[in-house]
Design an enzyme around this catalytic site. Structure first.
Site, short mmCIF file in Angstrom:
data_model
loop_
_atom_site.label_atom_id
_atom_site.label_comp_id
_atom_site.label_asym_id
_atom_site.label_seq_id
_atom_site.Cartn_x
_atom_site.Cartn_y
_atom_site.Cartn_z
N LYS A 50 0.85 -1.19 0.00
CA LYS A 50 0.00 0.00 0.00
C LYS A 50 0.89 1.24 0.00
O LYS A 50 1.78 1.38 0.85
CB LYS A 50 -0.87 0.00 1.26
CG LYS A 50 -2.36 0.26 1.01
CD LYS A 50 -3.10 0.28 2.34
CE LYS A 50 -4.59 0.29 2.14
NZ LYS A 50 -5.32 0.38 3.41
O1 G3P Z 1 -8.64 1.31 4.36
C1 G3P Z 1 -8.91 2.65 4.70
C2 G3P Z 1 -9.85 2.68 5.85
O2 G3P Z 1 -9.31 1.94 6.94
C3 G3P Z 1 -10.15 4.07 6.31
O3 G3P Z 1 -11.37 4.01 6.98
O4 G3P Z 1 -13.17 4.80 8.48
O5 G3P Z 1 -10.75 5.47 8.89
O6 G3P Z 1 -12.02 6.42 6.95
P1 G3P Z 1 -11.85 5.24 7.88
#
Ligand code: G3P
Length: 216
Positions: free
Chosen positions: A83
């Protein structure tokens, strides 16, 4: 649509893997911190449970540093996807890694133009963050629609991996648009199975079956 679990929690990954419906796993530095585990160890454990792509994120910001970290990470297992952030150095690294067959997941994508650059860099996956777009008042699902249209215009092979998924609606709408993959917290994935009418139907069937006094 492929289903990836967005977590570094081993128990949750194992549970979802056991359903036969888990196609991959994504992690990021925040999820690793939340797990309280050693990064290399927990990612190796995840790759042993899930044979699909397992994303492990570099933390260097420069190309040389990203390449060094990617070299360490991809030795963990053959199903590691590196990533990288959507920056110039991130896409330079993406181009170099995909050039020799390494899967790359370009993350922190917030515009269709960024996604266009990632596809040109040969990204295996692009991760547009739907939930964080919603958080600032922009409908994140429209970003998925724009990327899908642009990728189809040029027949790009890069897979749209919908990230920052916060609820089943994000998954429903992304699937309608033809996104290739979604990654969501295990709790959101589990919500997909639930419907009150299914629960009511099971209860009614069992009540009537009990009344027959029969056994299978
Ligand atoms: O893979 C990206 C994800 O973990 C981000 O999620 O909810 O932190 O925006 P969030």
């Amino acid at each position: 649509m492929k289903f990836f679990a967005d977590t570094a929690e081993i128990a949750d990954i194992q549970e979802l893997h056991d359903t036969g419906l888990l196609d991959g796993v994504t992690t990021n530095p925040s999820l690793i911190k939340k797990s309280g585990r050693d990064f290399m160890e927990v990612v190796k454990e995840i790759t042993a449970i899930c044979p699909g792509p397992v994303s492990a994120e570099v933390v260097a910001l420069d190309h040389d540093g990203m390449m060094r970290e990617a070299e360490t990470l991809r030795k963990i297992a053959d199903n590691i996807a590196i990533k990288v952030p959507l920056t110039i150095d991130g896409l330079k690294t993406c181009k170099a890694l995909t050039g020799d067959g390494t899967m790359v997941n370009v993350t922190l994508c917030f515009s269709a133009n960024q996604a266009l650059l990632a596809a040109k860099a040969g990204a295996t996956f692009i991760s547009p963050f739907v939930g964080r777009h919603d958080d600032v008042g922009y409908p994140g699902i429209e970003l998925i629609a724009d990327i899908r249209m642009i990728y189809d215009n040029y027949d790009f092979a890069t897979q749209i991996l919908v990230a920052s998924v916060r609820n089943p609606i994000h998954i429903h709408d992304s699937a309608k648009l033809g996104a290739d993959v979604m990654t969501a917290p295990p709790s959101v994935i589990k919500q997909l199975f639930k419907h009150p009418l299914t629960d009511n139907g099971i209860a009614a069937f069992l009540k009537d079956w009990e009344a027959t006094g029969q056994r299978i």
